[in-house]
Design a protein around this motif. Structure first.
Motif, short mmCIF file in Angstrom:
data_model
loop_
_atom_site.label_atom_id
_atom_site.label_comp_id
_atom_site.label_asym_id
_atom_site.label_seq_id
_atom_site.Cartn_x
_atom_site.Cartn_y
_atom_site.Cartn_z
N GLY A 1 0.80 -1.21 0.00
CA GLY A 1 0.00 0.00 0.00
C GLY A 1 0.83 1.26 0.00
N ARG B 1 -1.04 2.99 -11.15
CA ARG B 1 -0.27 2.96 -9.90
C ARG B 1 1.12 3.53 -10.06
NH1 ARG B 1 1.12 -1.67 -7.61
NH2 ARG B 1 1.29 -2.82 -9.58
N SER C 1 0.57 2.41 -4.25
CA SER C 1 -0.30 1.25 -4.04
C SER C 1 0.46 -0.05 -4.29
CB SER C 1 -1.53 1.33 -4.95
OG SER C 1 -2.25 2.51 -4.71
#
Length: 121
Positions: free
Chosen positions: A14, A66, A84
């Motif tokens: 994350g 991302r 992410s």
């Protein structure tokens, strides 16, 4: 052209990380720049590429939305911003450059030493 990637490290799932690619010559603007990654037992897999002006950018489907590739021709550098992150992004990342245009079978001539990115779950 000699390339040097930096910025790898350990990050939690994350999280985000920024990789930098510096060129030894003040001619990086003459090259298309790309990022590839490699895990043990596999070949180098395309991640992202950017054309000489920065006006055309390409991403692997697995990183779209991302990762962001960019370049600064004045500073002779390129970047890969990753967000992410998941454990599946764990790999050695390589910065690469070539004079030929990007294509689905693009495999650059010039490579820097890789930088390890480890994403913990």
């Amino acid at each position: 052209v000699q390339l040097q990637a930096s910025g790898g490290g350990l990050v939690q799932a994350g999280g985000s990380l920024r990789l930098a690619c510096a060129a030894s010559e003040r001619t990086l603007s003459s090259y298309r720049v790309g990022w590839f990654r490699q895990t043990p037992g596999t070949g180098r897999i395309f991640v992202a590429a950017i054309n000489r002006s920065g006006g055309k950018i390409y991403y692997a489907d697995s990183v779209k939305g991302r990762f962001t590739i960019s370049r600064d021709n004045d500073k002779n550098t390129a970047e890969l911003r990753m967000s992410s992150l998941t454990p599946e992004d764990t790999a050695v990342y390589y910065c690469a450059a070539d004079r030929t245009p990007y294509s689905s079978y693009w495999y650059p001539q010039y490579w820097g030493p890789g930088t390890l990115v480890t994403v913990s779950s």
